[in-house]
Motif scaffolding. Structure first.
Motif, PDB file in Angstrom:
ATOM      1  N   PHE A 186       9.257  11.740 -10.154  1.00 28.93           N
ATOM      2  CA  PHE A 186       8.279  11.916 -10.068  1.00 28.93           C
ATOM      3  C   PHE A 186       7.462  11.557  -8.137  1.00 28.93           C
ATOM      4  O   PHE A 186       8.038  10.702  -8.394  1.00 28.93           O
ATOM      5  N   SER A 187       6.449  13.125  -8.832  1.00 33.23           N
ATOM      6  CA  SER A 187       5.970  12.682  -6.722  1.00 33.23           C
ATOM      7  C   SER A 187       4.524  12.579  -7.323  1.00 33.23           C
ATOM      8  O   SER A 187       3.969  11.738  -8.361  1.00 33.23           O
ATOM      9  N   PRO A 188       4.297  11.219  -6.238  1.00 32.74           N
ATOM     10  CA  PRO A 188       2.715  10.417  -6.081  1.00 32.74           C
ATOM     11  C   PRO A 188       1.642  10.362  -7.080  1.00 32.74           C
ATOM     12  O   PRO A 188       1.513  10.219  -7.935  1.00 32.74           O
ATOM     13  N   GLN A 190       6.056  10.452   3.434  1.00 35.46           N
ATOM     14  CA  GLN A 190       5.770  10.074   4.188  1.00 35.46           C
ATOM     15  C   GLN A 190       4.325  10.163   4.187  1.00 35.46           C
ATOM     16  O   GLN A 190       3.796   9.896   4.996  1.00 35.46           O
ATOM     17  N   LYS A 191       4.023  11.393   3.780  1.00 42.50           N
ATOM     18  CA  LYS A 191       2.374  11.580   3.175  1.00 42.50           C
ATOM     19  C   LYS A 191       1.704   9.972   2.573  1.00 42.50           C
ATOM     20  O   LYS A 191       0.845  10.066   3.414  1.00 42.50           O
ATOM     21  N   ALA A 192       2.418   9.138   2.022  1.00 40.95           N
ATOM     22  CA  ALA A 192       1.890   8.082   1.997  1.00 40.95           C
ATOM     23  C   ALA A 192       1.706   6.938   3.110  1.00 40.95           C
ATOM     24  O   ALA A 192       0.835   6.293   2.786  1.00 40.95           O
ATOM     25  N   LEU A 193       2.701   7.184   3.586  1.00 40.82           N
ATOM     26  CA  LEU A 193       2.573   5.938   5.092  1.00 40.82           C
ATOM     27  C   LEU A 193       1.700   6.601   5.693  1.00 40.82           C
ATOM     28  O   LEU A 193       1.244   5.686   6.443  1.00 40.82           O
ATOM     29  N   ASP A 194       1.243   7.878   6.102  1.00 38.36           N
ATOM     30  CA  ASP A 194       0.647   8.978   7.189  1.00 38.36           C
ATOM     31  C   ASP A 194      -1.109   8.288   5.867  1.00 38.36           C
ATOM     32  O   ASP A 194      -1.683   8.073   7.148  1.00 38.36           O
ATOM     33  N   SER A 212       0.346  -0.657   0.694  1.00 36.91           N
ATOM     34  CA  SER A 212      -0.103  -0.319   0.156  1.00 36.91           C
ATOM     35  C   SER A 212       0.773   1.553  -0.110  1.00 36.91           C
ATOM     36  O   SER A 212       0.607   2.481  -0.653  1.00 36.91           O
ATOM     37  N   ILE A 213       2.106   1.313   0.880  1.00 35.52           N
ATOM     38  CA  ILE A 213       2.835   2.897   0.187  1.00 35.52           C
ATOM     39  C   ILE A 213       3.653   2.891  -0.690  1.00 35.52           C
ATOM     40  O   ILE A 213       3.710   3.815  -1.193  1.00 35.52           O
TER      41      ILE A 213
END
Length: 231
Positions: free
Chosen positions: A57-59, A111-115, A47-48
């Protein structure tokens, strides 16, 4: 069957039908090879990665590119093995190969993906615990022995301890040695056309000095990698 100098193994099959190319790659080991402190990171890795960027590339940029070109790409880590897979329209196969190359050589852990993943996980855990509590109450009324608790249910404190460095450690251990994988490509295109788009990317993945976990090759054709193309 092709065996590149960096240890990557490739099998290609041309198959008429849907104008699309599919690939899958497996390596044996999986979560069973992940140290106990990183087990939770391993279970949340997919999922991360799905929500992180790659390379420069940003998410958001990666999600837009995948949507516009209809690129499918995923990683999976279960107890016995790890898998990389994906597909694309035949006309965008080179873009899929570029994504695969970046995913293996320049992964990102945002970090945004982890949060976001932790937030979703905590919601699911809360609902699951409520469901388990209701089951236990029912079993208690029926005087049935309580079942063993699920190993996939984590406490809030355990989830909060998860850090990006744990995810990166698991990913680099399980996915970043190209010699651990044998890639299988099936697509509606001539073999030489498919190979011409595979060689510059898989053939140029950086080799990793480590013992591989895959089985010994039955037949090998070692190729020198072609110059990698701009991404």
């Amino acid at each position: 069957e092709i065996h590149y100098a960096n240890g990557v193994k490739v099998a290609i099959k041309s198959l008429e039908g849907e104008p699309r190319v599919y690939f899958n790659a497996d390596s044996y080991g999986g979560l069973d090879f992940v140290a106990a402190p990183q087990k939770m990171a391993g279970k949340m890795l997919q999922s991360i990665i799905d929500q992180s960027g790659v390379g420069t590339f940003s998410p958001e940029e990666l999600a837009e590119k995948k949507a516009n070109l209809d690129l499918q790409y995923y990683v999976s880590l279960i107890s016995s093995h790890e898998t990389i897979g994906g597909s694309s329209p035949t006309e965008h196969f080179r873009d899929l190969m570029a994504l695969l190359y970046l995913g293996l050589s320049q992964p990102r852990f945002d970090q945004k993906a982890l949060d976001h993943a932790l937030h979703e996980k905590l919601l699911r855990e809360s609902n699951q615990k409520l469901f388990i509590h209701e089951i236990l109450e029912t079993l208690h009324r029926q005087q049935v022995p309580n079942p063993e608790p699920s190993e996939n249910v984590y406490s809030y404190q355990e989830l909060q301890k998860l850090q990006l460095k744990d995810l990166e450690k698991v990913y680099r251990e399980r996915f970043c040695n190209p010699a651990d994988f044998e890639f299988v490509f099936v697509g509606d295109a001539p073999l030489d056309s498919l190979q011409a788009m595979i060689d510059p990317y898989l053939g140029n993945l950086p080799p990793v000095v480590a013992a591989t976990e895959t089985y010994q090759m039955r037949k090998q054709t070692t190729l020198k990698p072609k110059p990698i193309l701009p991404i």
